[in-house]
Structures are given as structure tokens and as C-alpha cells.
Design a protein around this motif. Structure first.
Motif, PDB file in Angstrom:
ATOM      1  N   LYS A  77       8.979   4.442  -7.465  1.00  0.00           N
ATOM      2  CA  LYS A  77       8.061   5.414  -8.054  1.00  0.00           C
ATOM      3  C   LYS A  77       7.533   6.445  -7.048  1.00  0.00           C
ATOM      4  CE  LYS A  77       6.383   1.931 -11.296  1.00  0.00           C
ATOM      5  NZ  LYS A  77       5.218   1.132 -11.714  1.00  0.00           N
ATOM      6  N   CYS A  78       7.855   6.279  -5.785  1.00  0.00           N
ATOM      7  CA  CYS A  78       7.286   7.135  -4.735  1.00  0.00           C
ATOM      8  C   CYS A  78       7.873   8.539  -4.722  1.00  0.00           C
ATOM      9  CB  CYS A  78       7.504   6.508  -3.362  1.00  0.00           C
ATOM     10  SG  CYS A  78       6.342   5.220  -3.022  1.00  0.00           S
ATOM     11  N   LYS A  79       7.020   9.463  -4.306  1.00  0.00           N
ATOM     12  CA  LYS A  79       7.448  10.843  -4.106  1.00  0.00           C
ATOM     13  C   LYS A  79       7.898  11.011  -2.656  1.00  0.00           C
ATOM     14  CE  LYS A  79       4.103  12.351  -7.506  1.00  0.00           C
ATOM     15  NZ  LYS A  79       2.809  12.973  -7.725  1.00  0.00           N
ATOM     16  N   GLU A  80       8.351  12.209  -2.325  1.00  0.00           N
ATOM     17  CA  GLU A  80       8.902  12.464  -0.993  1.00  0.00           C
ATOM     18  C   GLU A  80       7.888  12.254   0.132  1.00  0.00           C
ATOM     19  OE1 GLU A  80      10.719  16.284   1.243  1.00  0.00           O
ATOM     20  OE2 GLU A  80      11.512  15.873  -0.756  1.00  0.00           O
ATOM     21  N   ASN A  81       6.633  12.573  -0.100  1.00  0.00           N
ATOM     22  CA  ASN A  81       5.608  12.454   0.940  1.00  0.00           C
ATOM     23  C   ASN A  81       4.893  11.102   0.925  1.00  0.00           C
ATOM     24  OD1 ASN A  81       4.253  12.988  -1.495  1.00  0.00           O
ATOM     25  ND2 ASN A  81       2.531  13.935  -0.434  1.00  0.00           N
ATOM     26  N   GLU A  82       5.441  10.114   0.212  1.00  0.00           N
ATOM     27  CA  GLU A  82       4.818   8.793   0.092  1.00  0.00           C
ATOM     28  C   GLU A  82       5.683   7.708   0.727  1.00  0.00           C
ATOM     29  OE1 GLU A  82       2.504   9.679  -4.122  1.00  0.00           O
ATOM     30  OE2 GLU A  82       4.293   8.404  -4.149  1.00  0.00           O
ATOM     31  N   THR A  83       5.013   6.773   1.364  1.00  0.00           N
ATOM     32  CA  THR A  83       5.674   5.637   1.998  1.00  0.00           C
ATOM     33  C   THR A  83       4.966   4.375   1.542  1.00  0.00           C
ATOM     34  OG1 THR A  83       6.144   6.952   3.961  1.00  0.00           O
ATOM     35  CG2 THR A  83       6.279   4.575   4.212  1.00  0.00           C
ATOM     36  N   VAL A  84       5.727   3.341   1.236  1.00  0.00           N
ATOM     37  CA  VAL A  84       5.145   2.066   0.826  1.00  0.00           C
ATOM     38  C   VAL A  84       5.401   1.041   1.923  1.00  0.00           C
ATOM     39  CG1 VAL A  84       5.131   0.241  -0.916  1.00  0.00           C
ATOM     40  CG2 VAL A  84       5.606   2.593  -1.585  1.00  0.00           C
ATOM     41  N   MET A  85       4.347   0.292   2.259  1.00  0.00           N
ATOM     42  CA  MET A  85       4.516  -0.806   3.215  1.00  0.00           C
ATOM     43  C   MET A  85       3.510  -1.901   2.907  1.00  0.00           C
ATOM     44  SD  MET A  85       2.935   0.584   6.819  1.00  0.00           S
ATOM     45  CE  MET A  85       3.525   2.250   6.775  1.00  0.00           C
ATOM     46  N   TYR A  86       3.838  -3.099   3.354  1.00  0.00           N
ATOM     47  CA  TYR A  86       2.911  -4.219   3.179  1.00  0.00           C
ATOM     48  C   TYR A  86       1.807  -4.155   4.222  1.00  0.00           C
ATOM     49  CZ  TYR A  86       5.825  -6.830  -0.123  1.00  0.00           C
ATOM     50  OH  TYR A  86       6.524  -7.249  -1.231  1.00  0.00           O
ATOM     51  N   ALA A 144       0.853  -1.188   0.000  1.00  0.00           N
ATOM     52  CA  ALA A 144       0.000   0.000   0.000  1.00  0.00           C
ATOM     53  C   ALA A 144       0.888   1.236   0.000  1.00  0.00           C
ATOM     54  CB  ALA A 144      -0.907   0.019   1.226  1.00  0.00           C
ATOM     55  N   ILE A 145       0.425   2.270  -0.676  1.00  0.00           N
ATOM     56  CA  ILE A 145       1.147   3.544  -0.700  1.00  0.00           C
ATOM     57  C   ILE A 145       0.430   4.503   0.248  1.00  0.00           C
ATOM     58  CG2 ILE A 145       1.894   5.496  -2.108  1.00  0.00           C
ATOM     59  CD1 ILE A 145       1.805   3.576  -4.542  1.00  0.00           C
ATOM     60  N   PHE A 146       1.165   5.003   1.222  1.00  0.00           N
ATOM     61  CA  PHE A 146       0.642   5.975   2.188  1.00  0.00           C
ATOM     62  C   PHE A 146       1.108   7.357   1.747  1.00  0.00           C
ATOM     63  CE2 PHE A 146       0.325   2.057   4.345  1.00  0.00           C
ATOM     64  CZ  PHE A 146      -0.617   2.191   5.353  1.00  0.00           C
ATOM     65  N   ILE A 147       0.159   8.250   1.528  1.00  0.00           N
ATOM     66  CA  ILE A 147       0.463   9.605   1.077  1.00  0.00           C
ATOM     67  C   ILE A 147       0.108  10.580   2.191  1.00  0.00           C
ATOM     68  CG2 ILE A 147       0.034  11.354  -0.685  1.00  0.00           C
ATOM     69  CD1 ILE A 147      -1.034   8.958  -2.442  1.00  0.00           C
ATOM     70  N   LYS A 148       1.131  11.176   2.777  1.00  0.00           N
ATOM     71  CA  LYS A 148       0.914  12.089   3.897  1.00  0.00           C
ATOM     72  C   LYS A 148       0.624  13.496   3.370  1.00  0.00           C
ATOM     73  CE  LYS A 148       2.453  12.932   8.490  1.00  0.00           C
ATOM     74  NZ  LYS A 148       3.282  12.477   9.558  1.00  0.00           N
ATOM     75  N   ASP A 149      -0.494  14.064   3.829  1.00  0.00           N
ATOM     76  CA  ASP A 149      -0.873  15.424   3.440  1.00  0.00           C
ATOM     77  C   ASP A 149      -0.260  16.439   4.401  1.00  0.00           C
ATOM     78  OD1 ASP A 149      -2.406  14.528   1.283  1.00  0.00           O
ATOM     79  OD2 ASP A 149      -4.181  14.264   2.540  1.00  0.00           O
ATOM     80  N   ASP A 159      -1.638  18.551   6.258  1.00  0.00           N
ATOM     81  CA  ASP A 159      -2.373  18.691   7.519  1.00  0.00           C
ATOM     82  C   ASP A 159      -2.192  17.490   8.451  1.00  0.00           C
ATOM     83  OD1 ASP A 159      -3.880  16.760   6.248  1.00  0.00           O
ATOM     84  OD2 ASP A 159      -5.781  17.841   6.409  1.00  0.00           O
ATOM     85  N   GLY A 160      -1.364  16.521   8.052  1.00  0.00           N
ATOM     86  CA  GLY A 160      -1.109  15.345   8.881  1.00  0.00           C
ATOM     87  C   GLY A 160      -1.974  14.154   8.534  1.00  0.00           C
ATOM     88  N   SER A 161      -3.033  14.384   7.768  1.00  0.00           N
ATOM     89  CA  SER A 161      -3.880  13.266   7.367  1.00  0.00           C
ATOM     90  C   SER A 161      -3.129  12.397   6.352  1.00  0.00           C
ATOM     91  CB  SER A 161      -5.197  13.772   6.792  1.00  0.00           C
ATOM     92  OG  SER A 161      -4.975  14.499   5.607  1.00  0.00           O
ATOM     93  N   CYS A 162      -3.677  11.227   6.101  1.00  0.00           N
ATOM     94  CA  CYS A 162      -2.965  10.272   5.257  1.00  0.00           C
ATOM     95  C   CYS A 162      -3.940   9.509   4.366  1.00  0.00           C
ATOM     96  CB  CYS A 162      -2.210   9.300   6.162  1.00  0.00           C
ATOM     97  SG  CYS A 162      -1.033   8.259   5.315  1.00  0.00           S
ATOM     98  N   GLN A 163      -3.622   9.437   3.091  1.00  0.00           N
ATOM     99  CA  GLN A 163      -4.384   8.631   2.137  1.00  0.00           C
ATOM    100  C   GLN A 163      -3.629   7.322   1.907  1.00  0.00           C
ATOM    101  OE1 GLN A 163      -5.346  10.778  -1.485  1.00  0.00           O
ATOM    102  NE2 GLN A 163      -5.081  12.704  -0.386  1.00  0.00           N
ATOM    103  N   VAL A 164      -4.378   6.255   1.676  1.00  0.00           N
ATOM    104  CA  VAL A 164      -3.763   4.949   1.415  1.00  0.00           C
ATOM    105  C   VAL A 164      -4.336   4.389   0.123  1.00  0.00           C
ATOM    106  CG1 VAL A 164      -3.293   2.645   2.316  1.00  0.00           C
ATOM    107  CG2 VAL A 164      -3.676   4.538   3.906  1.00  0.00           C
ATOM    108  N   ILE A 165      -3.444   3.961  -0.753  1.00  0.00           N
ATOM    109  CA  ILE A 165      -3.847   3.391  -2.035  1.00  0.00           C
ATOM    110  C   ILE A 165      -3.242   1.994  -2.168  1.00  0.00           C
ATOM    111  CG2 ILE A 165      -3.695   3.628  -4.546  1.00  0.00           C
ATOM    112  CD1 ILE A 165      -3.294   6.672  -4.030  1.00  0.00           C
ATOM    113  N   PHE A 166      -4.078   1.041  -2.569  1.00  0.00           N
ATOM    114  CA  PHE A 166      -3.600  -0.285  -2.961  1.00  0.00           C
ATOM    115  C   PHE A 166      -3.599  -0.287  -4.487  1.00  0.00           C
ATOM    116  CE2 PHE A 166      -5.303  -1.136   1.261  1.00  0.00           C
ATOM    117  CZ  PHE A 166      -4.355  -1.986   1.809  1.00  0.00           C
TER     118      PHE A 166
END
Length: 89
Positions: free
Chosen positions: A73-82, A10-15, A17-24
Motif C-alpha cells: 500500500k506504500c507510496k514512493e516516499n514511504e518506507t515500512v519497517m518493524y 511503522a510507516i515512515f513518510i519522508k517529506d 524538506d528531509g523531515s520524516c513522519q512515522v505512523i503505526f
């Protein structure tokens, strides 16, 4: 009762404001949370629900991508984890 375990990146995208979106990306599903911890819990729930229905209705689904490929492929504000899900039938 059969048990199935799924493990998907999953890719975690930190906004800002501290919120976070998650994409599979392999499953084309997403969720979000007020912070990284909440987003992680929602992602686990989402994955479990997704595969519960996929098994019940015998729906085909994509195989998981390699973690390394997504990290490149991740940007600076993105984290990938299983994220894992245990589903019982």
C-alpha cells in the motif's frame, strides 16, 4: 519483574524538506523527526511508552499487521519497517 517485547510495523513518510513522519497504523499513533534517524528513535520511544501504559492500565490493543501487506500500500516516499519495544512491568 516481567518483560514484554513488542514488534510493530511503522510507516515512515519522508517529506521534501528531509523531515520524516512515522505512523503505526495498527495502533493509531504517530510521531515525527527532523530526519529518518531521529524519527526512528522517536518511534521506538513512542512504542515503548504506548505499551507501558497499555500494560499498566490493561488496555486492549490491535495485533500487528503483516509487513508485506503494508508494503503493498506504500507510496514512493514511504518506507515500512518493524520497530521493537522492550517493556518491563
Amino acid at each position: 519483574m516481567k518483560k514484554y517485547q513488542f514488534l510493530y510495523p511503522a510507516i515512515f513518510i519522508k517529506d521534501t524538506d528531509g523531515s520524516c513522519q512515522v505512523i503505526f497504523p495498527d495502533l493509531n499513533i504517530y510521531t515525527d523527526g527532523k530526519n529518518m534517524s531521529e524519527a526512528y528513535l522517536y518511534a521506538k520511544d513512542l512504542l515503548k511508552v504506548y505499551f507501558s501504559y497499555a500494560i499498566k492500565y490493561e488496555t486492549e490493543y490491535n495485533k500487528p499487521s503483516k509487513l508485506e501487506d503494508l508494503i503493498k500500500k506504500c507510496k514512493e516516499n514511504e518506507t515500512v519497517m518493524y520497530i521493537d519495544a522492550l517493556v518491563e512491568e
